[in-house]
Design an enzyme around this catalytic site. Sequence first.
Site, PDB file in Angstrom:
ATOM      1  N   ASP A 121       0.693  -1.125  -0.114  1.00  0.00           N
ATOM      2  CA  ASP A 121      -0.047   0.039   0.063  1.00  0.00           C
ATOM      3  C   ASP A 121       0.829   1.287   0.037  1.00  0.00           C
ATOM      4  OD1 ASP A 121      -1.854   1.989   0.571  1.00  0.00           O
ATOM      5  OD2 ASP A 121      -3.114   0.746   1.833  1.00  0.00           O
ATOM      6  N   ARG A 123      -0.056   4.439  -0.335  1.00  0.00           N
ATOM      7  CA  ARG A 123      -0.863   5.660   0.261  1.00  0.00           C
ATOM      8  C   ARG A 123      -0.344   6.185   1.524  1.00  0.00           C
ATOM      9  NH1 ARG A 123      -6.848   2.863   0.456  1.00  0.00           N
ATOM     10  NH2 ARG A 123      -5.561   1.369   1.335  1.00  0.00           N
TER      11      ARG A 123
END
Length: 187
Positions: A121, A123
């Site tokens: 991930d 983000r």
Amino acid sequence: MRINISNIANLPSRFGQFKIQTFQEGIKEHLVIFTESIAEVPLVRVHSECLTGDAIGSLKCDCRDQLEYALEAISKEGGMVIYLRQEGRNIGLLNKVNAYALQDQGLDTIQANHQLGFQTDERSYEIVEFILEHFGIKAIKLLTNNPKKMESLTHIDIVERRPVVIESNKHNAGYLKTKKEQMGHML
């Protein structure tokens, strides 16, 4: 980094009457969708962009269902959706489609990202605290299943976590299982 902030505009929608404001961070333009009245401790959804799900209705994920769930809840209770431009867990649309192709060959969402050279991930959520501070918000009720979002908001008091309960389908059951078992999502 300098953040450019747009004016506030009205956004009537099928979910209710909202206001919108954009926060430009470099080349990314994040959108905040909020109700006229925001409680002292508002209901907040931090939602990462998913063009295939949010706009096209892909059944491979639960993104659109989560976004609509949040907009309905926030329309009734007051609060905001912070829509972050982080397509494909921030790997971009081109790489997301490449990851989809790898998933079509049997890889799960994490394996596909790793095969393409990305972390599970990519983000980040730093802009969220900036946005909440801009609105004078110090405490929230957070609509999320993702523990990473909760952990990243270190300067905001999360007084309540509300799950986003969405039914799975035959196309996203494996994706949701991976999110739960390998990413710790509270599903």
